[in-house]
Write a protein that holds these residues in place. Structure first.
Motif: not given
Lengths: 115, 115
Positions: A42-48, A56-66, A74-79
């Motif tokens: 019930s809330r809006q979609m937000i970019l993680v 080549q470097q994998n993106a990271t945002e705090n606890r989220f990385s790819v 392949s593009f997996s998300l690790k929380i």
């Protein structure tokens, strides 16, 4: 046409543990962008997190990385350190550099976090 | 500080009765999008506006129309809703079309029920 596949309709993780959501895509292009979006109930979609294919470097945002594997498409998300607030539907999305801002979404993975 | 606002959040209409969904944004973004999201499915782009330039997706039914009277507002008109049009309708914005890693900002959605 590009397609995005999320093979895990549902996932569950214990609070404070780590979980990985899978995403594969099909494209013949070399220049594109990949995104993970979170849609809480019930809330809006937000970019993680987002990734440029040319990086080549994998993106990271705090606890989220790819884990971006370009050759394998392949593009997996690790929380990491999962929190109750991470419970949501997660969508993987693809955008070609030649298609403007048009996003192609996967069908989503519903993540439950167990206290 | 809501950025993309959708009204109403829930809309009930009768089969065949025209309905209008509203979206407004405070971001002053050039591009506005309408997506249809059915239960457990990926969001599907219906159309987008770049400024006043309307762009329809090839497979968007004629039953769906849109208006953008100014930068801030965009409307989705469903001329004769059918039972298959029951869905969540998402509005999104982005600063430019084709802006690299430019992010799309989503509203909370309007859930449409057709009786």
């Amino acid at each position: 046409a590009q397609t995005v596949t999320q093979s895990q309709p549902e996932m569950s993780v214990q609070e404070a543990e780590t979980v990985t959501l899978s995403c594969t895509y099909d494209t013949s292009e070399s220049d594109y962008y990949l995104f993970w979006y979170k849609q809480p109930p019930s809330r809006q979609m937000i970019l993680v997190i987002r990734q440029e294919a040319y990086k080549q470097q994998n993106a990271t945002e705090n606890r989220f990385s790819v884990n971006f594997q370009k050759a394998a498409k392949s593009f997996s998300l690790k929380i990491s350190d999962s929190q109750l607030g991470d419970a949501a539907m997660y969508f993987c999305a693809y955008r070609s550099s030649s298609s403007g801002d048009k996003l192609t979404f996967g069908t989503g993975t519903r993540l439950a976090v167990r206290p | 500080d809501a950025m993309v606002i959708q009204n109403p959040r829930y809309q009930v209409t009768q089969f065949g009765k025209p309905v209008t969904l509203s979206c407004s944004q405070t971001l002053n973004h050039n591009v506005m999008y309408w997506y249809q999201q059915k239960s457990s499915q990926a969001p599907k782009l219906l159309f987008h506006y770049y400024d006043k330039d309307f762009n329809n997706e090839a497979d968007t039914p004629d039953n769906f129309q849109s208006r953008r009277p100014n930068t801030s507002f965009c409307f989705l008109d469903i001329r004769s809703p059918g039972l298959g049009d029951a869905a969540m309708y998402l509005c999104a914005t982005s600063r430019e079309w084709g802006g690299g890693t430019d992010t799309q900002y989503f509203g909370p959605g309007t859930r449409l029920t057709v009786l």
